[in-house]
Design a protein around this motif. Structure first.
Motif, mmCIF file in Angstrom:
data_model
loop_
_atom_site.group_PDB
_atom_site.id
_atom_site.type_symbol
_atom_site.label_atom_id
_atom_site.label_comp_id
_atom_site.label_asym_id
_atom_site.label_seq_id
_atom_site.Cartn_x
_atom_site.Cartn_y
_atom_site.Cartn_z
ATOM 1 N N LEU A 1 2.180 0.277 8.649
ATOM 2 C CA LEU A 1 1.341 1.479 8.665
ATOM 3 C C LEU A 1 0.180 1.382 7.677
ATOM 4 C CD1 LEU A 1 4.289 3.967 9.098
ATOM 5 C CD2 LEU A 1 2.571 3.374 10.830
ATOM 6 N N LEU A 2 0.388 0.716 6.544
ATOM 7 C CA LEU A 2 -0.709 0.469 5.610
ATOM 8 C C LEU A 2 -1.761 -0.437 6.237
ATOM 9 C CD1 LEU A 2 1.195 -0.070 2.245
ATOM 10 C CD2 LEU A 2 -0.585 1.647 2.661
ATOM 11 N N ALA A 3 -1.332 -1.434 6.974
ATOM 12 C CA ALA A 3 -2.271 -2.328 7.650
ATOM 13 C C ALA A 3 -3.122 -1.555 8.647
ATOM 14 C CB ALA A 3 -1.516 -3.452 8.355
ATOM 15 N N ARG A 4 -2.515 -0.608 9.292
ATOM 16 C CA ARG A 4 -3.226 0.221 10.262
ATOM 17 C C ARG A 4 -4.304 1.061 9.587
ATOM 18 N NH1 ARG A 4 -1.155 5.050 12.392
ATOM 19 N NH2 ARG A 4 -2.284 5.585 14.267
ATOM 20 N N VAL A 5 -4.008 1.575 8.409
ATOM 21 C CA VAL A 5 -4.968 2.412 7.681
ATOM 22 C C VAL A 5 -6.094 1.571 7.075
ATOM 23 C CG1 VAL A 5 -5.283 3.985 5.715
ATOM 24 C CG2 VAL A 5 -3.229 4.155 7.100
ATOM 25 N N THR A 6 -5.734 0.432 6.514
ATOM 26 C CA THR A 6 -6.694 -0.340 5.721
ATOM 27 C C THR A 6 -7.309 -1.540 6.439
ATOM 28 O OG1 THR A 6 -5.000 -1.811 4.822
ATOM 29 C CG2 THR A 6 -5.427 0.254 3.619
ATOM 30 N N GLY A 7 -6.650 -2.021 7.486
ATOM 31 C CA GLY A 7 -7.111 -3.238 8.145
ATOM 32 C C GLY A 7 -6.734 -4.510 7.405
ATOM 33 N N LEU A 8 -5.945 -4.393 6.361
ATOM 34 C CA LEU A 8 -5.527 -5.553 5.559
ATOM 35 C C LEU A 8 -4.173 -6.076 6.057
ATOM 36 C CD1 LEU A 8 -6.580 -4.178 2.067
ATOM 37 C CD2 LEU A 8 -7.767 -5.891 3.464
ATOM 38 N N PRO A 9 -3.888 -7.354 5.832
ATOM 39 C CA PRO A 9 -2.653 -7.964 6.369
ATOM 40 C C PRO A 9 -1.410 -7.658 5.529
ATOM 41 C CG PRO A 9 -3.902 -9.606 5.170
ATOM 42 C CD PRO A 9 -4.742 -8.341 5.164
ATOM 43 N N PHE A 10 -1.130 -6.394 5.314
ATOM 44 C CA PHE A 10 -0.009 -6.021 4.454
ATOM 45 C C PHE A 10 1.351 -6.525 4.917
ATOM 46 C CE2 PHE A 10 -2.927 -2.789 2.611
ATOM 47 C CZ PHE A 10 -2.812 -3.215 1.293
ATOM 48 N N PRO A 11 1.657 -6.555 6.217
ATOM 49 C CA PRO A 11 2.980 -7.083 6.587
ATOM 50 C C PRO A 11 3.199 -8.516 6.104
ATOM 51 C CG PRO A 11 2.075 -5.845 8.401
ATOM 52 C CD PRO A 11 0.967 -5.974 7.369
ATOM 53 N N ALA A 12 2.194 -9.355 6.233
ATOM 54 C CA ALA A 12 2.328 -10.754 5.808
ATOM 55 C C ALA A 12 2.416 -10.887 4.291
ATOM 56 C CB ALA A 12 1.147 -11.572 6.328
ATOM 57 N N VAL A 13 1.842 -9.936 3.573
ATOM 58 C CA VAL A 13 1.800 -10.008 2.110
ATOM 59 C C VAL A 13 3.002 -9.320 1.459
ATOM 60 C CG1 VAL A 13 0.467 -9.283 0.084
ATOM 61 C CG2 VAL A 13 -0.718 -10.161 2.096
ATOM 62 N N LEU A 14 3.462 -8.224 2.041
ATOM 63 C CA LEU A 14 4.496 -7.407 1.397
ATOM 64 C C LEU A 14 5.919 -7.675 1.875
ATOM 65 C CD1 LEU A 14 2.632 -3.965 1.426
ATOM 66 C CD2 LEU A 14 2.873 -5.560 -0.491
ATOM 67 N N VAL A 15 6.087 -7.951 3.152
ATOM 68 C CA VAL A 15 7.441 -8.071 3.697
ATOM 69 C C VAL A 15 8.173 -9.327 3.197
ATOM 70 C CG1 VAL A 15 8.829 -8.216 5.805
ATOM 71 C CG2 VAL A 15 6.900 -6.609 5.681
ATOM 72 N N PRO A 16 7.570 -10.521 3.255
ATOM 73 C CA PRO A 16 8.333 -11.699 2.793
ATOM 74 C C PRO A 16 8.838 -11.605 1.352
ATOM 75 C CG PRO A 16 6.483 -12.405 4.112
ATOM 76 C CD PRO A 16 6.297 -10.921 3.865
ATOM 77 N N PRO A 17 8.028 -11.127 0.391
ATOM 78 C CA PRO A 17 8.574 -11.020 -0.970
ATOM 79 C C PRO A 17 9.751 -10.041 -1.073
ATOM 80 C CG PRO A 17 6.191 -10.934 -1.043
ATOM 81 C CD PRO A 17 6.583 -10.839 0.399
ATOM 82 N N MET A 18 9.669 -8.908 -0.377
ATOM 83 C CA MET A 18 10.781 -7.950 -0.436
ATOM 84 C C MET A 18 12.009 -8.548 0.239
ATOM 85 S SD MET A 18 11.896 -5.081 -1.610
ATOM 86 C CE MET A 18 10.593 -3.894 -1.937
ATOM 87 N N LEU A 19 11.807 -9.195 1.363
ATOM 88 C CA LEU A 19 12.915 -9.834 2.064
ATOM 89 C C LEU A 19 13.601 -10.859 1.163
ATOM 90 C CD1 LEU A 19 12.690 -10.933 5.725
ATOM 91 C CD2 LEU A 19 13.616 -12.507 4.072
ATOM 92 N N LEU A 20 12.827 -11.721 0.563
ATOM 93 C CA LEU A 20 13.368 -12.761 -0.312
ATOM 94 C C LEU A 20 14.018 -12.164 -1.561
ATOM 95 C CD1 LEU A 20 13.617 -15.814 -0.493
ATOM 96 C CD2 LEU A 20 11.402 -15.853 -1.652
ATOM 97 N N SER A 21 13.442 -11.087 -2.080
ATOM 98 C CA SER A 21 13.984 -10.477 -3.307
ATOM 99 C C SER A 21 15.410 -9.987 -3.123
ATOM 100 C CB SER A 21 13.095 -9.325 -3.778
ATOM 101 O OG SER A 21 13.285 -8.159 -3.000
ATOM 102 N N ARG A 22 15.740 -9.523 -1.939
ATOM 103 C CA ARG A 22 17.085 -8.998 -1.703
ATOM 104 C C ARG A 22 18.119 -10.127 -1.723
ATOM 105 N NH1 ARG A 22 16.740 -4.915 -3.787
ATOM 106 N NH2 ARG A 22 18.481 -3.954 -2.728
ATOM 107 N N LEU A 23 17.683 -11.339 -1.338
ATOM 108 C CA LEU A 23 18.564 -12.503 -1.408
ATOM 109 C C LEU A 23 18.640 -13.023 -2.840
ATOM 110 C CD1 LEU A 23 17.422 -14.392 1.822
ATOM 111 C CD2 LEU A 23 19.268 -12.713 1.573
ATOM 112 N N VAL A 24 17.508 -13.062 -3.518
ATOM 113 C CA VAL A 24 17.482 -13.492 -4.925
ATOM 114 C C VAL A 24 18.433 -12.626 -5.745
ATOM 115 C CG1 VAL A 24 16.047 -13.530 -7.025
ATOM 116 C CG2 VAL A 24 15.185 -14.528 -4.893
ATOM 117 N N LEU A 25 18.443 -11.334 -5.451
ATOM 118 C CA LEU A 25 19.290 -10.406 -6.206
ATOM 119 C C LEU A 25 20.750 -10.448 -5.767
ATOM 120 C CD1 LEU A 25 16.832 -7.397 -6.432
ATOM 121 C CD2 LEU A 25 17.428 -9.039 -8.234
#
Length: 165
Positions: free
Chosen positions: A109-133
């Motif tokens: 939804l942020l990508a939709r508002v801003t036109g920036l590639p937020f899914p590619a930037v935000l999702v992988p780190p959060m996904l990986l963080s849950r495994l790191v933890l």
């Protein structure tokens, strides 16, 4: 378990990675960070207030959907002695990852508002963080990403259907 142990033995063995993962965990707890971003966006960008509001609503809705599914699936978090748990959790339920679910919805939804590639930037780190933890299995985070994307699609569809009237 092999993937989880590999992540923890590589990236997760670095103290800085664990610190970043904890920060992401606190930011994403109950979708509060994403809700705050949506609220701030709505305040500073009144022309697109509805779209910014959708970021907050989408993140909270996605989080709520993940909680419902967790209570139905009742999958326990990893408890193998080889897995180091690096953060506390509000429940013992694992599937799907609520952090990844709300992050994915917010990022789309942020990508939709801003036109920036937020899914590619935000999702992988959060996904990986849950495994790191050590608080999720890989399938938990993948399911969370899918649920978050679906939740964002529902918000977009609702906006189109119930938009300007």
């Amino acid at each position: 378990m092999r993937i989880l142990r590999t992540v923890q033995g590589t990236i997760g063995s670095r103290p800085a990675a664990v610190s970043v993962a904890r920060g992401l965990s606190h930011f994403g707890e109950h979708a509060l960070g994403w809700t705050a971003i949506g609220a701030v966006g709505a305040l500073v960008d009144p022309r697109r207030r509805r779209e910014w509001g959708s970021v907050a609503v989408g993140a909270v809705g996605a989080h709520a959907a993940s909680i419902v599914i967790k209570r139905i699936a009742r999958r326990a978090r990893p408890s193998d002695p080889s897995v180091q748990v690096n953060v506390s959790t509000p429940s013992r339920l694992s599937f799907p990852s609520s952090h990844v679910t709300s992050t994915t919805a917010a990022a789309v939804l942020l990508a939709r508002v801003t036109g920036l590639p937020f899914p590619a930037v935000l999702v992988p780190p959060m996904l990986l963080s849950r495994l790191v933890l050590g608080v999720h299995y890989p399938t938990d985070v993948l399911a969370g990403a899918a649920l978050g994307a679906a939740s964002a699609a529902v918000v977009v569809r609702a906006e189109k259907k119930f938009g300007e009237r």
